[in-house]
Write a protein that holds these residues in place. Structure first.
Motif, mmCIF file in Angstrom:
data_model
loop_
_atom_site.group_PDB
_atom_site.id
_atom_site.type_symbol
_atom_site.label_atom_id
_atom_site.label_comp_id
_atom_site.label_asym_id
_atom_site.label_seq_id
_atom_site.Cartn_x
_atom_site.Cartn_y
_atom_site.Cartn_z
ATOM 1 N N GLN A 1 0.138 -1.028 -0.370
ATOM 2 C CA GLN A 1 0.186 -0.300 0.039
ATOM 3 C C GLN A 1 0.848 1.498 0.164
ATOM 4 O O GLN A 1 0.488 2.276 -0.746
ATOM 5 N N PHE A 2 1.687 1.556 0.490
ATOM 6 C CA PHE A 2 2.479 2.494 0.878
ATOM 7 C C PHE A 2 3.379 2.259 -0.712
ATOM 8 O O PHE A 2 3.635 4.034 -1.242
ATOM 9 N N ASP B 1 2.260 1.675 -3.279
ATOM 10 C CA ASP B 1 1.600 2.124 -4.586
ATOM 11 C C ASP B 1 1.251 3.320 -4.587
ATOM 12 O O ASP B 1 1.431 3.907 -5.476
ATOM 13 N N GLN B 2 0.717 4.469 -2.996
ATOM 14 C CA GLN B 2 1.109 5.362 -2.276
ATOM 15 C C GLN B 2 2.098 6.634 -3.529
ATOM 16 O O GLN B 2 1.242 7.591 -3.696
ATOM 17 N N GLU B 3 3.589 5.957 -3.138
ATOM 18 C CA GLU B 3 4.453 7.079 -3.494
ATOM 19 C C GLU B 3 4.816 6.530 -4.450
ATOM 20 O O GLU B 3 5.036 7.610 -5.281
ATOM 21 N N GLU C 1 1.678 5.975 -6.549
ATOM 22 C CA GLU C 1 0.638 7.046 -7.261
ATOM 23 C C GLU C 1 1.715 8.583 -7.740
ATOM 24 O O GLU C 1 1.510 9.452 -8.094
ATOM 25 N N ALA C 2 2.100 8.978 -6.372
ATOM 26 C CA ALA C 2 2.410 10.417 -5.525
ATOM 27 C C ALA C 2 3.533 11.123 -6.535
ATOM 28 O O ALA C 2 3.299 11.543 -7.319
ATOM 29 N N SER D 1 1.851 10.941 -9.778
ATOM 30 C CA SER D 1 1.222 12.799 -10.438
ATOM 31 C C SER D 1 1.974 13.813 -10.369
ATOM 32 O O SER D 1 1.530 15.203 -11.002
#
Length: 539
Positions: free
Chosen positions: A182-183, A185-187, A189-190, A193
């Motif tokens: 999850q970390f 994936d979020q990293e 995505e960030a 972005s």
């Protein structure tokens, strides 16, 4: 009769396993084979053929030879219920020779070989010979019962616990990796972005400059067209055209610095930057409790850092393994130390009965602590006991007694003997504690032979065992005797930094405890090896 039975056995014997047919099947070539033997034979062969004559079978599932099956069952039943036959004379063995201690038939009794020997019927001889073993049968039966009640039950409990431990371990691994994914994936995505946002901004800048250039080029094209126009049009617009011709034109605009995507910022040391940021979700615990050593009344948390007392949860369901403490409510750490300096903090909170310390090998003997151990303990006393720290518990006033205890262990007691009975009995020191500590720091210096205890919050020193020569691995351990408040090994914050030296560049992984003290681990970026740096750590 013996030759008849031998011939009969040959007729009823499977050609593959050389034993009496078991569920024989009838092949198309008229040979019969055990069904299980045929299946194994065909599995090992490329074609389905008869193992006797190699004739290819026309059936994948040959029928059962019921007649042969019945003959085999009848023969086995007769053989099991018929008296044994003398191999020399073909007669039934009805007697037992007392001199030769062997079975005999009536012909054997009258033969020269057994001349002058005494005989008994088989049943009488068996009764006489059975008397001696029967005397030893009772303890064997008791042992059998003990194995049945304890050994078998212990194995069953072990099998169940192994299954439970495997499921719990797999569940925890999946949980931790899910958190990491999850970390990541979020990293991801960030960061994507951020690249998209930079693309939007810089594309907008370039497009704006391009549009401005187009406007200038359009104006310049109009001026050129007016100069080259027909005479009438040129004269009509002469003044305006001359002004535009003599207007100072700027140089073609160039792209500003940083107009392109900063790929180095996004890709440079990407994994290191993500690893550095990952420290916010990563924790480090200096010691991990070993559930296989925990007393059956102790329950550990899923992450193996916390323990509380519960005399019902696992009552009677924990298998007896060599490493488990049975008589002391103790759990030890999974790893021991045989060098270096090591520090761990334990949150005791309001727990009124606990022990913290270190245990030296040998760890366990006769179901309790066998090696030397050094302990700081707390026990709540009544007002009639020795003075200690007064605390309120409900409507009563209790006294908390802090004691530092050294126990030499069984091996040292046996070695010292009566000549040094005082030192062999260990030592016990009652401590004067002004303020009740809620977190205890334990510091082990193996080379210097020291084990110290202090208040983790105030850094107040409680006690230090000195002049101790450690001879083996030393394991941290916890003893918990109160069920309402768990004892927890505290985690530490992880930091990542980069140090530049004259000749090299090292990555420093730092573990920080509650008092802002650090323990560092160096990583060589070239060899990717790590080096523990305990210098000034936790001093």
């Amino acid at each position: 009769m013996a030759s008849f039975l031998t011939q009969r056995e040959q007729e009823l014997t499977c050609p593959i396993c050389r034993d009496i047919f078991q569920c024989p099947v009838f092949l198309s070539c008229s040979h019969s084979v055990c069904k299980a033997c045929l299946q194994r034979w065909w599995t090992a062969k490329p074609t389905k053929e008869c193992p006797v004559c190699n004739t290819r079978s026309s059936q994948d599932e040959p029928p059962i030879n019921l007649a042969l099956k019945n003959l085999c069952e009848t023969f086995l039943e007769e053989r099991n219920h018929t008296s044994p036959i003398c191999t020399r004379h073909g007669e039934k063995l009805l007697l037992f020779c007392l001199e030769d201690e062997q079975l005999a038939c009536l012909v054997c009794r009258d033969s020269e070989k057994h001349a002058g020997h005494k005989f008994k019927p088989i049943d009488e001889a068996a009764q006489c010979l059975r008397e001696e073993p029967l005397k030893s049968l009772r303890p064997l039966k008791r042992k059998m019962e003990d194995w049945e009640e304890k050994g078998k039950y212990n194995y069953e409990c072990a099998a169940e616990l192994i299954e439970e431990q495997a499921k719990l371990t797999e569940r925890q691994i999946k949980k931790q990796f899910k958190k990491l994914r999850q970390f990541l994936d979020q990293e991801e995505e960030a960061r994507i972005s951020a690249v998209s946002e930079e693309k939007r901004q810089k594309s907008g800048t370039v497009i704006g400059m391009f549009e401005g250039l187009n406007r200038e080029m359009t104006a310049l094209s109009d001026t050129i067209r007016d100069v080259e126009a027909d005479d009438v049009s040129f004269i009509q617009n002469y003044k305006a055209t001359v002004e535009r011709v003599h207007r100072r034109l700027p140089d073609p605009p160039s792209l500003p610095e940083g107009a392109l995507i900063d790929m180095a910022k996004h890709l440079g040391n990407l994994t290191f930057k993500v690893w550095d940021k990952m420290k916010d979700i990563v924790s480090y615990t200096p010691i991990i409790l070993d559930p296989n050593t925990a007393h059956s009344y102790l329950v550990l948390s899923d992450d193996l850092t916390s323990v509380h007392y519960d005399d019902w949860t696992h009552c009677g369901t924990i298998p007896d393994v060599p490493e488990r403490f049975d008589l002391d409510e103790v759990v030890r750490a999974s790893e021991g130390f045989s060098s270096g300096s090591h520090t761990w903090d334990v949150e005791v909170g309001d727990n009124p009965y606990w022990e913290l310390g270190a245990l030296e090998e040998p760890l366990r003997k006769r179901r309790h602590r066998a090696g030397r151990h050094w302990t700081l303990e707390l026990e709540r006393q009544s007002k009639s006991d020795a003075p200690g720290e007064a605390v309120s518990s409900g409507s009563e006033m209790d006294l908390r007694k802090y004691t530092a205890v050294y126990s030499p262990g069984e091996s040292e007691k046996m070695d010292l003997g009566n000549a040094t009975a005082v030192s062999s009995s260990g030592s016990e020191t009652e401590l004067s504690v002004d303020q009740k500590p809620r977190r205890i720091r334990v510091h082990l210096d193996w080379e210097r032979g020291e084990l110290s205890f202090s208040d983790s919050d105030s850094n107040a020193h409680l006690h230090t065992f000195t002049h101790t020569k450690f001879t083996g691995r030393v394991f941290p351990y916890i003893r918990c005797l109160f069920d309402d408040v768990p004892l927890k090994v505290l985690t530490r914050k992880v930091c990542v930094s980069l140090e530049n030296h004259n000749t090299s560049q090292n990555i420093i992984l730092t573990v920080q405890n509650r008092s802002k003290e650090f323990q560092e681990f160096q990583f060589d970026p070239i060899t990717t090896t790590s080096h523990n740096c305990p210098v000034n750590a936790f001093k």
